[in-house]
Design a protein around this motif. Structure first.
Motif, PDB file in Angstrom:
ATOM      1  N   CYS A 110       9.067  15.553  19.421  1.00 46.09           N
ATOM      2  CA  CYS A 110       8.093  15.872  18.371  1.00 46.09           C
ATOM      3  C   CYS A 110       8.829  16.114  17.055  1.00 46.09           C
ATOM      4  O   CYS A 110       9.793  16.870  17.008  1.00 46.09           O
ATOM      5  N   CYS A 113       8.101  20.207  16.100  1.00 48.80           N
ATOM      6  CA  CYS A 113       8.664  21.320  16.881  1.00 48.80           C
ATOM      7  C   CYS A 113       9.878  20.899  17.704  1.00 48.80           C
ATOM      8  O   CYS A 113      10.572  21.743  18.265  1.00 48.80           O
ATOM      9  N   HIS A 136       3.036  16.263  18.614  1.00 46.36           N
ATOM     10  CA  HIS A 136       1.955  16.832  19.410  1.00 46.36           C
ATOM     11  C   HIS A 136       0.733  16.953  18.497  1.00 46.36           C
ATOM     12  O   HIS A 136       0.892  17.204  17.299  1.00 46.36           O
ATOM     13  N   CYS A 139       0.731  20.001  16.524  1.00 48.33           N
ATOM     14  CA  CYS A 139       1.792  20.117  15.509  1.00 48.33           C
ATOM     15  C   CYS A 139       1.480  19.275  14.267  1.00 48.33           C
ATOM     16  O   CYS A 139       2.075  19.503  13.209  1.00 48.33           O
TER      17      CYS A 139
HETATM   18 ZN   LIG Z   1       5.305  19.544  18.585  1.00 52.19          ZN
END
Ligand SMILES: [Zn+2]
Length: 201
Positions: A110, A113, A136, A139
């Protein structure tokens, strides 16, 4: 006067600006006001930087033309007030900047994150093909806000400004040259009576 303001004042005075190496090249149908020449001279290195294409291949000049075209379409074809047209044009510039300056993420990671792809929390592709950023879904919103803010600040630094939308009096309305006028002045480049080369440095 900042470099961006000097560039805008020069455009408003009908000056076409170009770069030749480190030099600033000015062309206009008639000699521009001394204040404009003075401002350009004082900021020539910064103005030249604004005219130089960025990593995405577009210089501030190209963004200005794109902005004016979009604003013109909304204002004249869409019959919307100038302020609203400019706000929409700025939003178009942000989207175009994001497409031209994609962020790529390492596969299976990702971008926000750094976490991986999980069955309960899969990584999803965002962006225009073929360049994706993987994130994600939870995110994505925060990451996208940061990206949009970066696009807006980069565009603003180049003199593309999102107006505060409110009713404007006639006197307040900025008088930008239309995109047609810009094209015309480019094609009529060799007919300019005024030409000056400012040495870089
Ligand atoms: Zn993420």
């Amino acid at each position: 006067m900042s470099a961006v303001a000097a560039l805008k004042a020069a455009r408003a005075a009908g000056v076409h600006l170009g770069i030749d190496g480190d030099d600033l090249v000015l062309e206009a149908a008639s000699a521009p006001p001394a204040a404009v020449l003075d401002a350009l001279s004082r900021h020539k290195a910064e103005v030249a930087a604004l005219l130089r294409p960025g990593q995405d291949g577009w210089a501030a000049e190209d963004w200005q033309v794109f902005f004016e075209e979009r604003a013109g379409i909304v204002e004249f074809d869409g019959k919307r007030p100038r302020g609203e047209a400019e706000a929409q044009a700025f939003a178009c510039c942000v989207v175009e900047w994001l497409n031209r300056n994609p962020e790529l993420s390492p596969s299976g990671q990702c971008l926000s994150c750094g976490g991986g792809d999980h069955a309960h929390d899969p990584l999803l592709p965002y962006g225009v093909e073929p360049t994706h950023a993987w994130l994600h879904s939870r995110c994505w919103p925060a990451w996208y806000e940061v990206r949009k803010a970066k696009a807006a600040s980069t565009l603003t630094a180049m003199g593309i400004v999102a107006p505060v939308v409110r009713p404007m009096t006639r006197e307040e309305q900025p008088s930008y040259p239309s995109s047609d006028a810009t094209r015309e002045s480019r094609s009529a480049k060799n007919q300019f009576a005024f030409q000056r080369q400012m040495n870089g440095g």
